[in-house]
Design a protein around this motif. Structure first.
Motif, PDB file in Angstrom:
ATOM      1  N   LYS A  92      67.388  73.476   1.216  1.00 17.07           N
ATOM      2  CA  LYS A  92      67.983  72.026   1.083  1.00 17.07           C
ATOM      3  C   LYS A  92      68.958  71.914   2.205  1.00 17.07           C
ATOM      4  CE  LYS A  92      67.021  71.664  -3.976  1.00 17.07           C
ATOM      5  NZ  LYS A  92      67.314  71.288  -5.027  1.00 17.07           N
ATOM      6  N   PRO A  93      69.309  70.684   2.630  1.00 16.37           N
ATOM      7  CA  PRO A  93      70.499  70.470   3.360  1.00 16.37           C
ATOM      8  C   PRO A  93      71.796  70.933   2.913  1.00 16.37           C
ATOM      9  CG  PRO A  93      69.129  68.577   3.378  1.00 16.37           C
ATOM     10  CD  PRO A  93      68.568  69.297   2.209  1.00 16.37           C
ATOM     11  N   ILE A  95      75.277  70.438   2.516  1.00 18.96           N
ATOM     12  CA  ILE A  95      76.400  69.223   2.664  1.00 18.96           C
ATOM     13  C   ILE A  95      77.597  69.792   3.153  1.00 18.96           C
ATOM     14  CG2 ILE A  95      77.186  67.121   1.821  1.00 18.96           C
ATOM     15  CD1 ILE A  95      74.068  67.087   2.418  1.00 18.96           C
ATOM     16  N   ARG A  98      77.084  72.828   9.152  1.00 20.31           N
ATOM     17  CA  ARG A  98      76.359  72.315  10.309  1.00 20.31           C
ATOM     18  C   ARG A  98      75.043  72.058  10.027  1.00 20.31           C
ATOM     19  NH1 ARG A  98      78.031  73.436  16.009  1.00 20.31           N
ATOM     20  NH2 ARG A  98      76.424  72.072  16.941  1.00 20.31           N
ATOM     21  N   PRO A  99      74.306  71.099  10.503  1.00 22.31           N
ATOM     22  CA  PRO A  99      72.822  70.925  10.433  1.00 22.31           C
ATOM     23  C   PRO A  99      71.980  71.694  11.402  1.00 22.31           C
ATOM     24  CG  PRO A  99      73.649  68.967  11.766  1.00 22.31           C
ATOM     25  CD  PRO A  99      74.735  69.792  11.014  1.00 22.31           C
ATOM     26  N   ASN A 161      64.879  71.019   7.872  1.00 19.05           N
ATOM     27  CA  ASN A 161      65.919  69.858   7.822  1.00 19.05           C
ATOM     28  C   ASN A 161      66.644  69.375   9.159  1.00 19.05           C
ATOM     29  OD1 ASN A 161      65.708  69.453   5.049  1.00 19.05           O
ATOM     30  ND2 ASN A 161      66.478  71.575   4.634  1.00 19.05           N
ATOM     31  N   GLN A 162      66.117  70.427  10.262  1.00 19.21           N
ATOM     32  CA  GLN A 162      66.692  69.959  11.440  1.00 19.21           C
ATOM     33  C   GLN A 162      66.862  68.857  12.115  1.00 19.21           C
ATOM     34  OE1 GLN A 162      64.888  71.692  15.198  1.00 19.21           O
ATOM     35  NE2 GLN A 162      63.013  71.786  14.065  1.00 19.21           N
ATOM     36  N   SER A 297      66.959  61.590  11.036  1.00 15.80           N
ATOM     37  CA  SER A 297      67.223  63.006  10.516  1.00 15.80           C
ATOM     38  C   SER A 297      67.637  63.165   9.045  1.00 15.80           C
ATOM     39  CB  SER A 297      68.354  63.713  11.424  1.00 15.80           C
ATOM     40  OG  SER A 297      68.156  63.840  12.906  1.00 15.80           O
ATOM     41  N   ILE A 298      67.101  64.108   8.220  1.00 18.37           N
ATOM     42  CA  ILE A 298      67.430  64.181   6.919  1.00 18.37           C
ATOM     43  C   ILE A 298      68.952  64.428   6.571  1.00 18.37           C
ATOM     44  CG2 ILE A 298      67.036  65.691   4.967  1.00 18.37           C
ATOM     45  CD1 ILE A 298      64.291  66.225   6.131  1.00 18.37           C
ATOM     46  N   TYR A 299      69.666  65.007   7.509  1.00 18.61           N
ATOM     47  CA  TYR A 299      71.071  65.575   7.497  1.00 18.61           C
ATOM     48  C   TYR A 299      71.963  65.691   8.719  1.00 18.61           C
ATOM     49  CZ  TYR A 299      75.217  67.929   6.412  1.00 18.61           C
ATOM     50  OH  TYR A 299      76.635  68.479   6.436  1.00 18.61           O
ATOM     51  N   LYS A 300      72.800  65.096   9.012  1.00 20.28           N
ATOM     52  CA  LYS A 300      73.809  65.015  10.066  1.00 20.28           C
ATOM     53  C   LYS A 300      75.345  64.921   9.581  1.00 20.28           C
ATOM     54  CE  LYS A 300      72.734  60.136  10.965  1.00 20.28           C
ATOM     55  NZ  LYS A 300      72.124  59.173  11.719  1.00 20.28           N
ATOM     56  N   ILE A 301      76.067  65.186  10.552  1.00 21.08           N
ATOM     57  CA  ILE A 301      77.493  65.230  10.151  1.00 21.08           C
ATOM     58  C   ILE A 301      78.085  63.676  10.675  1.00 21.08           C
ATOM     59  CG2 ILE A 301      79.848  65.784  11.112  1.00 21.08           C
ATOM     60  CD1 ILE A 301      78.336  68.175   9.399  1.00 21.08           C
TER      61      ILE A 301
END
Length: 357
Positions: A92-93, A95, A98-99, A161-162, A297-301
């Motif tokens: 999972k991402p 949180i 870093r992605p 998740n990248q 993107s699924i996850y990013k900062i």
């Protein structure tokens, strides 16, 4: 698209080896935080590679800059880089971490160098973020028996998740200008420098601009050559000493200078030690913030948590054996890139090169 890039690269390589009187250099570089030896957990900038060919300039209109009365060196490369979070075990991402991110690309550019050691380097990089290949390679390495002898880091589980998973076209134009502080030497002084066996201290100011949808940065730094034996030609593409042997070998390239080297260093063992401090002003970083346009993107900062001023440095040694073989080791570091990120990340790099002449 990937097959076309692959075939073009090798067509250029083989066509160049067929030319006469062509000075051609091939370089392979691998960077990995395993090579850094300081507080390393195989994360953040986890690794990269570059296979580069350097050869005389191709005579046609190109989107690159040149110095006046200069020696110009063409370059083409295949390269890639990968980034991972500190926690690799979850699918999972993560949180606050870093992605995952990767960039695989083809580079094409020009290095322009004058007799004073001023260097102007410009390069166009075209490639993809979000491909599956980098994640598969890292997973294979982590699952190998050899890797497990070095570290106990697990196989990464979250590459799906990248950033830009599935692939996104990225185009970047990178520009670097390097000028020595003593860049107004007379012809006599240039000859004296070439004829020295050992030089202990030489510095250059370096300015850089990265512009594109992969990364946009401004760079300000120094290249400090702290010890140089037998006028070593550094493996740094933008090194102020790269052209010295070519100045001697091809006097006609520099109409205003007549060189008279009294020491033949061409086949002697050569080396130099260097140190490079740099300040980066990070305007956009897709490996953290996601794509500039149409990002899913699924996850990013979040952009407000990305640090915009970074301190970087690298230090290392360049070795030259019998004029042809080149070896380089460097250790690099970068300050915290985002809120909650690692305070300082270290990695190392090894370059092996061979010159055909």
């Amino acid at each position: 698209m990937k097959k076309i890039i692959f075939y073009l690269f090798f067509i250029v390589c083989f066509s160049l080896f067929g030319q006469e009187e062509v000075e051609t250099k091939i370089l392979f570089t691998h960077e990995n935080d395993l090579f850094g030896f300081i507080n390393n957990n195989d994360e953040n900038y986890t690794g990269g590679f570059s296979l580069e060919l350097q050869f005389p300039e191709i005579d046609f209109i190109q989107p690159f800059f040149k110095l006046y009365n200069s020696k110009n060196i063409q370059r083409i490369s295949l390269a890639g880089a990968g980034y991972t979070p500190q926690n690799l075990e979850t699918n999972k991402p993560v949180i606050g971490d870093r992605p995952y991110a990767s960039f695989a690309y083809l580079g094409y550019g020009l290095i322009s160098i004058n007799k004073y050691g001023t260097v102007l380097s410009s390069e166009l990089n075209i490639g993809f973020m979000g491909l599956s290949g980098p994640g598969k390679v890292q997973s294979w390495i982590h699952d190998s028996k050899f890797f497990k002898l070095i570290t106990d880091r697990p196989v990464p589980e979250g590459w799906h998740n990248q950033i830009a998973n599935g692939g996104a076209l990225m185009i970047n134009y990178n520009f670097k200008y390097s000028t020595k502080f003593n860049n107004h030497l007379s012809d006599i002084e240039i000859n004296e420098n070439i004829n020295k066996k050992i030089k202990y201290f030489d510095t250059a100011l370096q300015l850089g601009l990265d512009l594109g949808n992969y990364m946009t940065n401004l760079n300000l730094g120094l290249y400090i050559d702290v010890f140089n034996l037998n006028n070593n030609t550094s493996l740094e593409y933008d090194s102020s000493s790269t052209i010295q042997k070519n100045i001697i070998k091809e006097k006609s390239k520099f109409k205003s200078v007549v060189l008279n080297p009294t020491r033949d260093n061409s086949k002697k063992f050569k080396m130099n030690l260097f140190f490079k401090p740099n300040i980066r002003f990070a305007i956009h970083n897709s490996t953290l913030e996601g794509l500039l346009f149409n990002d899913n993107s699924i996850y990013k900062i979040p952009s407000e948590e990305v640090k915009r001023i970074l301190f970087e440095f690298s230090t290392g040694v360049n070795l030259n054996f019998k004029k042809r073989w080149l070896l380089r080791y460097s250790m690099s570091a970068r300050s915290r890139e985002f809120k909650g990120g690692k305070s300082m990340h270290y990695w190392g790099g090894v370059t092996i090169g061979y010159e055909f002449n």
